[in-house]
Design a protein around this motif. Structure first.
Motif, PDB file in Angstrom:
ATOM      1  N   VAL B 286       0.855  -1.197   0.000  1.00 37.75           N
ATOM      2  CA  VAL B 286       0.000   0.000   0.000  1.00 37.75           C
ATOM      3  C   VAL B 286       0.892   1.248   0.000  1.00 37.75           C
ATOM      4  O   VAL B 286       1.844   1.339   0.772  1.00 37.75           O
ATOM      5  CB  VAL B 286      -0.901   0.011   1.251  1.00 37.75           C
ATOM      6  CG1 VAL B 286      -1.733   1.283   1.301  1.00 37.75           C
ATOM      7  CG2 VAL B 286      -1.788  -1.222   1.264  1.00 37.75           C
ATOM      8  N   HIS B 287       0.601   2.236  -0.866  1.00 31.72           N
ATOM      9  CA  HIS B 287       1.438   3.437  -0.927  1.00 31.72           C
ATOM     10  C   HIS B 287       1.214   4.312   0.313  1.00 31.72           C
ATOM     11  O   HIS B 287       0.076   4.568   0.693  1.00 31.72           O
ATOM     12  CB  HIS B 287       1.134   4.245  -2.184  1.00 31.72           C
ATOM     13  CG  HIS B 287       2.216   5.225  -2.497  1.00 31.72           C
ATOM     14  ND1 HIS B 287       2.393   6.393  -1.797  1.00 31.72           N
ATOM     15  CD2 HIS B 287       3.218   5.176  -3.396  1.00 31.72           C
ATOM     16  CE1 HIS B 287       3.440   7.025  -2.275  1.00 31.72           C
ATOM     17  NE2 HIS B 287       3.964   6.308  -3.246  1.00 31.72           N
ATOM     18  N   PRO B 288       2.295   4.767   0.944  1.00 24.26           N
ATOM     19  CA  PRO B 288       2.154   5.565   2.171  1.00 24.26           C
ATOM     20  C   PRO B 288       1.269   6.803   2.003  1.00 24.26           C
ATOM     21  O   PRO B 288       0.512   7.144   2.927  1.00 24.26           O
ATOM     22  CB  PRO B 288       3.589   5.967   2.520  1.00 24.26           C
ATOM     23  CG  PRO B 288       4.497   5.319   1.550  1.00 24.26           C
ATOM     24  CD  PRO B 288       3.709   4.448   0.668  1.00 24.26           C
ATOM     25  N   ASN B 289       1.349   7.478   0.832  1.00 23.19           N
ATOM     26  CA  ASN B 289       0.512   8.674   0.660  1.00 23.19           C
ATOM     27  C   ASN B 289      -0.973   8.334   0.686  1.00 23.19           C
ATOM     28  O   ASN B 289      -1.802   9.151   1.086  1.00 23.19           O
ATOM     29  CB  ASN B 289       0.845   9.392  -0.649  1.00 23.19           C
ATOM     30  CG  ASN B 289       2.175  10.117  -0.569  1.00 23.19           C
ATOM     31  OD1 ASN B 289       2.795  10.153   0.497  1.00 23.19           O
ATOM     32  ND2 ASN B 289       2.623  10.665  -1.676  1.00 23.19           N
ATOM     33  N   LEU B 290      -1.305   7.093   0.282  1.00 21.87           N
ATOM     34  CA  LEU B 290      -2.692   6.640   0.332  1.00 21.87           C
ATOM     35  C   LEU B 290      -3.144   6.548   1.794  1.00 21.87           C
ATOM     36  O   LEU B 290      -4.286   6.896   2.137  1.00 21.87           O
ATOM     37  CB  LEU B 290      -2.800   5.266  -0.338  1.00 21.87           C
ATOM     38  CG  LEU B 290      -4.196   4.785  -0.674  1.00 21.87           C
ATOM     39  CD1 LEU B 290      -4.791   5.651  -1.774  1.00 21.87           C
ATOM     40  CD2 LEU B 290      -4.176   3.321  -1.113  1.00 21.87           C
ATOM     41  N   ILE B 291      -2.241   6.099   2.660  1.00 21.85           N
ATOM     42  CA  ILE B 291      -2.563   6.025   4.092  1.00 21.85           C
ATOM     43  C   ILE B 291      -2.774   7.433   4.647  1.00 21.85           C
ATOM     44  O   ILE B 291      -3.748   7.689   5.360  1.00 21.85           O
ATOM     45  CB  ILE B 291      -1.449   5.282   4.855  1.00 21.85           C
ATOM     46  CG1 ILE B 291      -1.246   3.879   4.262  1.00 21.85           C
ATOM     47  CG2 ILE B 291      -1.786   5.192   6.342  1.00 21.85           C
ATOM     48  CD1 ILE B 291      -0.068   3.121   4.847  1.00 21.85           C
ATOM     49  N   SER B 292      -1.884   8.377   4.276  1.00 23.20           N
ATOM     50  CA  SER B 292      -2.045   9.767   4.728  1.00 23.20           C
ATOM     51  C   SER B 292      -3.415  10.302   4.327  1.00 23.20           C
ATOM     52  O   SER B 292      -4.104  10.954   5.122  1.00 23.20           O
ATOM     53  CB  SER B 292      -0.976  10.666   4.103  1.00 23.20           C
ATOM     54  OG  SER B 292       0.311  10.199   4.389  1.00 23.20           O
ATOM     55  N   LEU B 293      -3.813  10.021   3.094  1.00 21.74           N
ATOM     56  CA  LEU B 293      -5.109  10.504   2.622  1.00 21.74           C
ATOM     57  C   LEU B 293      -6.252   9.845   3.383  1.00 21.74           C
ATOM     58  O   LEU B 293      -7.254  10.496   3.679  1.00 21.74           O
ATOM     59  CB  LEU B 293      -5.248  10.239   1.117  1.00 21.74           C
ATOM     60  CG  LEU B 293      -4.551  11.259   0.217  1.00 21.74           C
ATOM     61  CD1 LEU B 293      -4.516  10.779  -1.220  1.00 21.74           C
ATOM     62  CD2 LEU B 293      -5.258  12.615   0.296  1.00 21.74           C
ATOM     63  N   SER B 294      -6.108   8.546   3.716  1.00 19.36           N
ATOM     64  CA  SER B 294      -7.155   7.858   4.472  1.00 19.36           C
ATOM     65  C   SER B 294      -7.329   8.486   5.851  1.00 19.36           C
ATOM     66  O   SER B 294      -8.446   8.594   6.361  1.00 19.36           O
ATOM     67  CB  SER B 294      -6.811   6.382   4.657  1.00 19.36           C
ATOM     68  OG  SER B 294      -6.451   5.826   3.434  1.00 19.36           O
ATOM     69  N   VAL B 295      -6.222   8.897   6.456  1.00 22.01           N
ATOM     70  CA  VAL B 295      -6.305   9.544   7.768  1.00 22.01           C
ATOM     71  C   VAL B 295      -7.124  10.821   7.652  1.00 22.01           C
ATOM     72  O   VAL B 295      -8.003  11.103   8.473  1.00 22.01           O
ATOM     73  CB  VAL B 295      -4.881   9.839   8.312  1.00 22.01           C
ATOM     74  CG1 VAL B 295      -4.957  10.668   9.584  1.00 22.01           C
ATOM     75  CG2 VAL B 295      -4.137   8.543   8.574  1.00 22.01           C
ATOM     76  N   LEU B 296      -6.864  11.595   6.581  1.00 24.07           N
ATOM     77  CA  LEU B 296      -7.632  12.823   6.371  1.00 24.07           C
ATOM     78  C   LEU B 296      -9.107  12.500   6.170  1.00 24.07           C
ATOM     79  O   LEU B 296      -9.984  13.142   6.747  1.00 24.07           O
ATOM     80  CB  LEU B 296      -7.086  13.582   5.152  1.00 24.07           C
ATOM     81  CG  LEU B 296      -7.818  14.887   4.817  1.00 24.07           C
ATOM     82  CD1 LEU B 296      -7.602  15.928   5.901  1.00 24.07           C
ATOM     83  CD2 LEU B 296      -7.386  15.443   3.471  1.00 24.07           C
TER      84      LEU B 296
END
Lengths: 461, 461
Positions: B286-296
């Motif tokens: 899973v791409h880390p930026n995708l995780i950042s966006l999920s947090v938002l």
């Protein structure tokens, strides 16, 4: 990369080992009308005595051991310097030259017992840019060779007739030196890296009846032991007259603006005014943190005025905002002028700026809400309240992550403090501070997003 | 100081010149049950094939030239590596060893035509901490001497019986090496800096019928040409079985937390959970930026729930907030696990966090204002809205000005994101998210002021 670290290494080697001899033994008669009996080295230049400025400049270039040769008024100068060295934990030796009146060559000789093979020689009345000095200190020093920092910009104008000139030949060897040379291609800046061999050269010159440093240099030239380090466009100034003193002030002020950080309003409107204010603050020795606090105070006063429903008070508040914006440049300028720039001051000032803007936004919002008591008035205010902090935050975080400041693109310029305060000033003049603030707030959030998109796009292209 | 630059210099010298030979010619039979025919070097470990992990680790330690010796399944491995090297602009050579089945000594010999005087040797199935490797690369290399990284922590337990042991004597000279030593004081980590003299030692060993690397080492020991670099508490792991693979995962995960950055809740509650989630995300790539966006996204969903007047929705929103807080640790962890940590990702994540908090505050405030429509409800919300951004801002600015992170004192801990999100979660559980948020907002502004006072006080004492 490897080469860079080599340079660092050589450079640090120099920093650790070099001593500076500073000659301030002369009388400086042409400045006496200004001094009221105060010896020339103690005359303040933008709040700091001349000799202290030279010591601090040399320290900024990496020098940490000083030998000061005094003559005229040596008691006053010595006691001042001793107190200063104690306060600043400086390694500083004072040497009295009883023959100071016979010529400045004797003052250099007076330092002989205290110096290493190579040492830096500075004049007590020449101010200069520390950056160029640290370049000069990096040259590879050969045994039995002395070096002179030579300004090749000989079109310096009005003071040329009294400058010491240099004729530089092949391999930068100095061929001649003197005040009355017909052929010359550089000017002596009074900054030398001397080898101990200079002392026998000075003695030989004195035997021939010439007691000046120039006499000693002429002896070195005869044996090809004097090499020039030519530079161009370097800030330095020899201070002999009250006119020189004012010129030096102007040169120091001109060094202050940081074009790579300033916004558009800052560069073209605020800086020209703040520099003149900084000149006065520095002369008066005003502490930079006091200026930072005044900027905050002005913002608070403006916020209180904005919170009223009297629209002409909004106009005055707007003017206060622009004054605060101008003053905001002064704290950093004065800190650098007074050699008081410290991390704490910068940190403190930055956060005060953010709090100042926050209070301003609250004042403007409350004032407008009293006229138009709708729910959307405080809601829209979230745009500027958060945008102003986040724009700066985004730049700082970029700086930390990428280890360099955010590039000066249009989105950076549009989200800078100088522009938003100027626009709020304009908005207030036209009685629409709230709507102007909301508009800039929206624009700032757009800028933040565009700052990301720009970088992302660059890294993919 | 000078000494430090010297070290940097020596270090960079090594970085520029060292090649790495990586042996991945063996069959790795004990892992076949897991691989379904996939060759061992291509088995993914937390989302990245084993051999790629080793290349990336070596690159992180400064190596930029690779020679990979392949044997079993060489077509599959070669084509994968070629594609990877092309994509990553890697200087990588693939060498096929047709004799791979006779012993790993022959694979080292296969690299002979391509290496310099000294080269790094790594095993294709040993993962390790890049930091220790870069220490090892800094040793002063003597001619005709080879070096072995030796783990002196011999109480490693269950895998000791199959480890290659070392007996280290005076001056770190290796006295004996082998799987079945009775007397030993270290374990062979499979990481070597070899001199070219190893090739003749290997040939001599092969003449005597021993085709292993250990045989070659025994020849070097006879002429005192093998020196140990002893270390202790260093993360490394030899991967032979499915159990080893899971152990390696755990070791890699254990490297991730940054205790010098984590808050209290983060360290004791969030990290243990986020590490397990990161394990899954990394396996799935899973791409880390995708995780950042999920947090938002989670923050936005929570904000919408808070904006309702249904108090049990507030409770669920609070739980979402705490989940977001835990997930927030994963993006950085996964980025480091997948060797995808980039400045942009960190910058992006930080700003998304600030926007997430802002949206959360707005949702909570709006929800409470619908119940209690007073003017002071939005006004008080200014405390958390600005405080949360400014606390982080103050730390970043400190980092930029002082060139080091803000110290981990109580005011730093009290103003960290992990704590405030946890308190909002608690507040929501007890149906008072608004007042909890206001309380933390006030506390945060207090912390900001105390962060300044602490530093000011320290610099004066």
């Amino acid at each position: 990369m490897l080469y860079y670290w080599f340079l660092r290494l050589i450079h640090l080697d120099y920093l650790i080992s070099m001593q500076a001899v500073i000659i301030c033994a002369g009388k400086g008669e042409r400045l006496t009308q200004l001094t009221r009996g105060k010896p020339k080295p103690l005359i303040p230049l933008l709040g700091i005595p001349l000799i202290i400025r030279i010591i601090l400049n040399a320290r900024a270039a990496g020098i940490d051991e000083f030998i000061i040769v005094v003559g005229y008024a040596h008691e006053a100068i010595s006691s001042y310097l001793k107190e200063f060295a104690h306060r600043e934990h400086l390694n500083l030796k004072i040497v009295y030259n009883p023959d100071w009146q016979s010529g400045n060559g004797t003052s250099v000789l007076a330092a002989e017992p205290y110096v290493d093979d190579h040492f830096l020689l500075l004049m007590g009345d020449h101010i200069f840019d520390p950056q160029v000095l640290s370049q000069f200190l990096r040259i590879t020093r050969q045994p039995n060779t002395s070096y002179i920092l030579a300004d090749t910009d000989i079109a310096k104008g009005d003071k040329l007739h009294e400058a010491t000139k240099l004729q530089i030949g092949p391999n930068n060897h100095v061929l001649n030196i003197g005040k009355h040379l017909h052929e010359f291609n550089a000017i002596d800046t009074g900054i030398f890296i001397l080898h101990r061999s200079v002392f026998s050269a000075l003695r030989k010159s004195i035997e021939h009846g010439d007691y000046t440093l120039t006499g000693g240099m002429l002896q070195l030239i005869q044996t090809s032991q004097l090499v020039a380090f030519p530079i161009h466009g370097f800030m330095w100034c020899d201070i002999d007259t009250p006119t020189d003193l004012r010129l030096a002030e102007t040169l120091l002020l001109r060094q202050l603006p940081k074009p790579q950080e300033d916004g558009i309003i800052s560069r073209h409107l605020n800086r020209p005014i703040s520099l003149q204010l900084s000149r006065l603050f520095a002369r008066g020795g005003v502490h930079p943190n006091l200026i930072s606090l005044s900027v905050l105070l002005l913002s608070v006063v403006a916020a209180v005025m904005f919170a009223s429903t009297t629209t002409w008070l909004w106009m005055i508040a707007g003017i206060l905002v622009q004054i605060a914006s101008i003053l905001d440049g002064c704290d950093g300028e004065v800190a650098r002028l007074l050699h008081k720039a410290r991390p704490f001051g910068g940190w403190f000032d930055t956060l005060l700026d953010r709090y100042g803007e926050l209070i301003l936004c609250l004042g403007i919002t409350y004032g407008y809400w009293r006229v138009q008591p709708y729910w959307w008035v405080p809601l829209l205010a979230v745009l500027p309240i958060t945008g102003f902090i986040l724009a700066s935050y985004t730049r700082k975080e970029y700086h930390l992550r990428y280890n360099k400041p955010y590039p000066l693109n249009v989105w950076n310029y549009l989200s800078k403090r100088d522009l938003r305060l100027f626009l709020i000033f304009l908005g207030s003049i036209f009685f629409v501070p709230y709507w102007m603030m909301i508009a800039i707030g929206g624009l700032t959030h757009l800028c933040i997003n565009m700052m990301f998109i720009t970088i992302r796009w660059q890294s993919h292209s």
